[in-house]
Write a protein that holds these residues in place. Sequence first.
Motif, short mmCIF file in Angstrom:
data_model
loop_
_atom_site.label_atom_id
_atom_site.label_comp_id
_atom_site.label_asym_id
_atom_site.label_seq_id
_atom_site.Cartn_x
_atom_site.Cartn_y
_atom_site.Cartn_z
N PHE A 139 0.83 -1.21 0.08
CA PHE A 139 -0.16 -0.13 -0.10
C PHE A 139 0.81 1.34 0.01
CE2 PHE A 139 -3.24 -2.87 1.51
CZ PHE A 139 -4.12 -2.73 0.68
N GLY A 140 2.17 1.00 0.38
CA GLY A 140 3.14 2.23 0.15
C GLY A 140 3.38 2.54 -1.19
N LYS A 141 3.03 1.69 -2.35
CA LYS A 141 2.90 2.17 -3.45
C LYS A 141 1.75 1.66 -4.43
CE LYS A 141 8.01 2.20 -4.18
NZ LYS A 141 9.20 1.67 -4.92
N PRO A 142 0.65 2.15 -4.13
CA PRO A 142 -0.73 1.48 -4.52
C PRO A 142 -0.77 1.72 -6.08
CG PRO A 142 -1.05 3.68 -3.56
CD PRO A 142 0.41 3.32 -3.28
N ASP A 143 -1.66 0.91 -6.88
CA ASP A 143 -1.76 0.94 -8.02
C ASP A 143 -2.77 2.14 -8.34
OD1 ASP A 143 -0.60 -1.27 -9.22
OD2 ASP A 143 -2.07 -2.33 -8.07
N GLU A 144 -3.58 2.56 -7.54
CA GLU A 144 -4.55 3.68 -7.48
C GLU A 144 -5.03 4.41 -6.33
OE1 GLU A 144 -9.03 4.20 -9.44
OE2 GLU A 144 -8.30 2.35 -9.43
N VAL A 145 -5.16 5.67 -6.23
CA VAL A 145 -5.60 6.26 -5.04
C VAL A 145 -6.91 6.95 -5.33
CG1 VAL A 145 -5.21 8.18 -3.23
CG2 VAL A 145 -3.24 6.42 -4.04
N ARG A 146 -8.07 6.84 -4.61
CA ARG A 146 -9.10 7.27 -5.10
C ARG A 146 -9.50 8.54 -3.60
NH1 ARG A 146 -12.41 2.12 -6.39
NH2 ARG A 146 -10.66 1.42 -8.00
N GLU A 147 -9.75 9.76 -3.79
CA GLU A 147 -9.85 10.64 -2.91
C GLU A 147 -11.09 10.98 -2.83
OE1 GLU A 147 -6.78 13.86 -2.55
OE2 GLU A 147 -5.12 12.21 -2.51
N PHE A 148 -11.71 11.35 -1.46
CA PHE A 148 -13.18 11.84 -1.33
C PHE A 148 -13.06 12.54 -0.07
CE2 PHE A 148 -12.54 7.17 -0.64
CZ PHE A 148 -12.92 7.15 0.68
N PRO A 149 -14.17 13.53 0.06
CA PRO A 149 -14.04 14.37 1.35
C PRO A 149 -14.05 13.42 2.57
CG PRO A 149 -15.82 14.97 -0.13
CD PRO A 149 -15.32 13.64 -0.63
N LYS A 150 -12.99 13.82 3.58
CA LYS A 150 -12.25 13.08 4.64
C LYS A 150 -12.04 11.86 4.46
CE LYS A 150 -15.39 16.15 7.36
NZ LYS A 150 -14.62 16.74 8.26
N GLY A 151 -11.49 11.38 3.53
CA GLY A 151 -10.92 10.05 3.25
C GLY A 151 -10.25 9.87 1.86
N ARG A 152 -9.77 8.53 1.95
CA ARG A 152 -9.18 8.22 0.60
C ARG A 152 -9.24 6.55 0.73
NH1 ARG A 152 -4.70 9.58 3.42
NH2 ARG A 152 -3.05 7.93 3.36
N LEU A 153 -9.02 6.14 -0.48
CA LEU A 153 -8.90 4.62 -0.80
C LEU A 153 -7.58 4.35 -1.62
CD1 LEU A 153 -10.03 1.75 -0.78
CD2 LEU A 153 -11.37 2.53 -2.91
N ARG B 82 -7.05 -0.41 0.79
CA ARG B 82 -7.16 0.13 2.28
C ARG B 82 -7.70 1.48 2.21
NH1 ARG B 82 -1.42 1.42 4.79
NH2 ARG B 82 -1.19 2.68 3.27
N ALA B 83 -8.76 1.57 3.05
CA ALA B 83 -9.69 2.85 3.15
C ALA B 83 -9.13 3.58 4.51
CB ALA B 83 -11.17 2.48 3.02
N ILE B 84 -8.96 4.90 4.24
CA ILE B 84 -8.72 5.74 5.39
C ILE B 84 -9.61 6.61 5.78
CG2 ILE B 84 -6.76 7.27 6.35
CD1 ILE B 84 -5.38 4.97 3.88
N PHE B 85 -10.40 6.70 6.47
CA PHE B 85 -11.58 7.51 6.99
C PHE B 85 -11.19 8.31 8.08
CE2 PHE B 85 -13.76 3.43 5.57
CZ PHE B 85 -14.02 3.74 4.38
#
Length: 119
Positions: A9-23, A35-38
């Motif tokens: 996850f230190g080098k993810p294939d994709e990062v999706r950002e949204f309000p107050k979080g990211r995937l 890995r979701a960070i909320f």
Amino acid sequence: MGKAELRSFGKPDEVREFPKGRLEVVKIGGATVGRAIFEPGWRWATSVQPIAQTKSCEAPHFQYHVAGVLKVVMDDGAVLECHPGDVSLLPSGHDAWVVGDEVAIVVDFQGMVDYAKAH
């Protein structure tokens, strides 16, 4: 069985950002793991629903809860409060939000292929 693989996850294939979080998404062995960070204040209904454009979260989840507390309310009224160390299986049809002031982190082995992805 194919060859051994290692992803981070230190080098993810994709990062999706949204309000107050990211995937963060990694693809390995033909599977997609997220890995979701909320952040505190994150709620599916306000942070991701505008992207998904569905009444409730339609992504099924099979998750390991790493940090923080996540409250989940299913469309049928069932309520789960997920804590670090818990494993949850959530079918389609739910809302969720962070409880308290700690960041919630979950690793999802099932439902992140299209999660928070604009269609």
